[in-house]
Design a protein around this motif. Structure first.
Motif, PDB file in Angstrom:
ATOM      1  N   VAL A 104     -17.146  78.149 130.423  1.00  0.00           N
ATOM      2  CA  VAL A 104     -17.778  77.666 129.190  1.00  0.00           C
ATOM      3  C   VAL A 104     -19.254  77.359 129.431  1.00  0.00           C
ATOM      4  O   VAL A 104     -20.102  77.629 128.573  1.00  0.00           O
ATOM      5  CB  VAL A 104     -17.025  76.435 128.647  1.00  0.00           C
ATOM      6  CG1 VAL A 104     -17.796  75.788 127.495  1.00  0.00           C
ATOM      7  CG2 VAL A 104     -15.629  76.825 128.184  1.00  0.00           C
ATOM      8  N   LEU A 108     -22.336  78.842 127.218  1.00  0.00           N
ATOM      9  CA  LEU A 108     -23.306  78.010 126.505  1.00  0.00           C
ATOM     10  C   LEU A 108     -24.730  78.306 126.968  1.00  0.00           C
ATOM     11  O   LEU A 108     -25.664  78.286 126.170  1.00  0.00           O
ATOM     12  CB  LEU A 108     -22.972  76.537 126.707  1.00  0.00           C
ATOM     13  CG  LEU A 108     -21.686  76.058 126.024  1.00  0.00           C
ATOM     14  CD1 LEU A 108     -21.381  74.627 126.420  1.00  0.00           C
ATOM     15  CD2 LEU A 108     -21.793  76.177 124.513  1.00  0.00           C
ATOM     16  N   ILE A 116     -25.261  69.725 121.919  1.00  0.00           N
ATOM     17  CA  ILE A 116     -23.908  70.118 121.532  1.00  0.00           C
ATOM     18  C   ILE A 116     -23.067  68.862 121.350  1.00  0.00           C
ATOM     19  O   ILE A 116     -22.999  68.006 122.248  1.00  0.00           O
ATOM     20  CB  ILE A 116     -23.258  71.017 122.607  1.00  0.00           C
ATOM     21  CG1 ILE A 116     -24.132  72.239 122.889  1.00  0.00           C
ATOM     22  CG2 ILE A 116     -21.861  71.452 122.186  1.00  0.00           C
ATOM     23  CD1 ILE A 116     -23.789  72.925 124.184  1.00  0.00           C
ATOM     24  N   ILE A 118     -19.357  66.981 120.992  1.00  0.00           N
ATOM     25  CA  ILE A 118     -18.074  67.239 121.646  1.00  0.00           C
ATOM     26  C   ILE A 118     -16.982  66.357 121.056  1.00  0.00           C
ATOM     27  O   ILE A 118     -17.206  65.183 120.741  1.00  0.00           O
ATOM     28  CB  ILE A 118     -18.178  67.024 123.174  1.00  0.00           C
ATOM     29  CG1 ILE A 118     -16.884  67.453 123.865  1.00  0.00           C
ATOM     30  CG2 ILE A 118     -18.539  65.588 123.517  1.00  0.00           C
ATOM     31  CD1 ILE A 118     -16.990  67.523 125.382  1.00  0.00           C
ATOM     32  N   VAL A 138     -24.916  67.121 125.977  1.00  0.00           N
ATOM     33  CA  VAL A 138     -23.606  67.049 125.335  1.00  0.00           C
ATOM     34  C   VAL A 138     -23.474  65.661 124.708  1.00  0.00           C
ATOM     35  O   VAL A 138     -23.525  64.651 125.398  1.00  0.00           O
ATOM     36  CB  VAL A 138     -22.480  67.300 126.352  1.00  0.00           C
ATOM     37  CG1 VAL A 138     -21.117  67.228 125.662  1.00  0.00           C
ATOM     38  CG2 VAL A 138     -22.659  68.661 127.024  1.00  0.00           C
ATOM     39  N   LEU A 187     -18.473  71.386 120.350  1.00  0.00           N
ATOM     40  CA  LEU A 187     -17.653  71.894 121.436  1.00  0.00           C
ATOM     41  C   LEU A 187     -16.231  71.362 121.261  1.00  0.00           C
ATOM     42  O   LEU A 187     -16.025  70.148 121.204  1.00  0.00           O
ATOM     43  CB  LEU A 187     -18.229  71.424 122.778  1.00  0.00           C
ATOM     44  CG  LEU A 187     -17.697  72.054 124.053  1.00  0.00           C
ATOM     45  CD1 LEU A 187     -18.090  73.521 124.143  1.00  0.00           C
ATOM     46  CD2 LEU A 187     -18.214  71.284 125.265  1.00  0.00           C
ATOM     47  N   ILE A 207     -17.610  75.789 119.172  1.00  0.00           N
ATOM     48  CA  ILE A 207     -17.438  76.517 120.421  1.00  0.00           C
ATOM     49  C   ILE A 207     -15.986  76.332 120.851  1.00  0.00           C
ATOM     50  O   ILE A 207     -15.571  75.232 121.225  1.00  0.00           O
ATOM     51  CB  ILE A 207     -18.381  75.996 121.521  1.00  0.00           C
ATOM     52  CG1 ILE A 207     -19.829  75.943 121.020  1.00  0.00           C
ATOM     53  CG2 ILE A 207     -18.247  76.845 122.779  1.00  0.00           C
ATOM     54  CD1 ILE A 207     -20.414  77.287 120.659  1.00  0.00           C
ATOM     55  N   CYS A 209     -13.504  76.541 123.360  1.00  0.00           N
ATOM     56  CA  CYS A 209     -13.419  76.661 124.819  1.00  0.00           C
ATOM     57  C   CYS A 209     -12.178  77.424 125.263  1.00  0.00           C
ATOM     58  O   CYS A 209     -12.238  78.218 126.213  1.00  0.00           O
ATOM     59  CB  CYS A 209     -13.419  75.279 125.456  1.00  0.00           C
ATOM     60  SG  CYS A 209     -14.887  74.305 125.115  1.00  0.00           S
TER      61      CYS A 209
END
Length: 225
Positions: A104, A108, A116, A118, A138, A187, A207, A209
């Protein structure tokens, strides 16, 4: 190449990986050889909460030994939470490990995102994806939102289904990360979040994962076949 999966860490997660891999191999017109062993989700979650990395890694090692006996050429853990002991597991595993965090991170980096958001378990969020994303900031939920997301995620992962209240928690907090924290994408730091977010239909970029991980697993197996 025969694929070995450590599953059972959330029924929706295992189903997602299985469906993804079956589809990827069908698209490649290649026979799929795969064996899945069952890890116990409550045991993993207890070890995660207590940060018992070595103990959980040893469980994965025992399961991987079964996969090796079945003929698997490598192993992958079908849980993002399960990667909290990824270094300890990789050091002890009798088979090569296809690690999700590293894959991942490369994805990215290629996307060039700077911030990003999460979602996932508290450990995944607070550790910023286990500190595995060096190329972007993150951003985890803050205050009560962190606990709300964690509680909703654990309940969803254990049941393998999502209810409307849990769905609203994830979507509202994700929207805050986009609108207030400046995240460029969300994410999905828990495999089971695919029950909530569909990348093609979401109102903001996500995203996935698990999808990235499954694609790499398939690619590696097909290349080595």
């Amino acid at each position: 190449m025969h694929i070995g999966l450590v599953g059972g860490i959330g029924p929706a997660a295992q189903d997602y990986y299985t469906r993804r891999l079956v589809g990827l191999f069908a698209d490649a017109n290649t026979p799929l050889e795969m064996t899945t062993v069952h890890a116990d989700a409550p045991t993993l979650l207890a070890n995660l909460a207590a940060d018992r990395r070595v103990e959980q890694a040893e469980i994965f090692v025992r399961l991987t030994e079964r996969l090796a006996e079945a003929g698997a050429g490598f192993v992958a853990v079908t849980s993002i939470a399960g990667h909290f002991c990824r270094h300890e597991f990789a050091a002890r595993s009798p088979l090569p490990v296809i690690d999700m965090i590293d894959i991942v991170a490369l994805h990215l980096e290629a996307l060039g995102l700077a911030r990003i958001g999460i979602l996932g378990t508290k450990t995944v969020m607070q550790s910023q994806f286990y500190g595995g994303i060096p190329t972007a900031a993150v951003i985890a939920p803050s205050g009560p939102d962190l606990d709300r997301v964690h509680a909703a995620y654990i309940a969803m992962a254990t049941a393998g289904t999502v209810n409307m209240e849990q769905r609203e928690v994830f979507k509202s907090v994700a929207r805050k990360l986009i609108d207030q924290a400046g995240a460029e994408a969300i994410l999905l730091g828990g495999t089971d979040l695919v029950l909530v977010f569909n990348g093609e239909q979401s109102m903001f970029p996500v995203i996935d994962c698990a999808a990235i991980h499954a694609h790499q697993i398939a690619q590696r197996a097909i290349e080595l076949a």
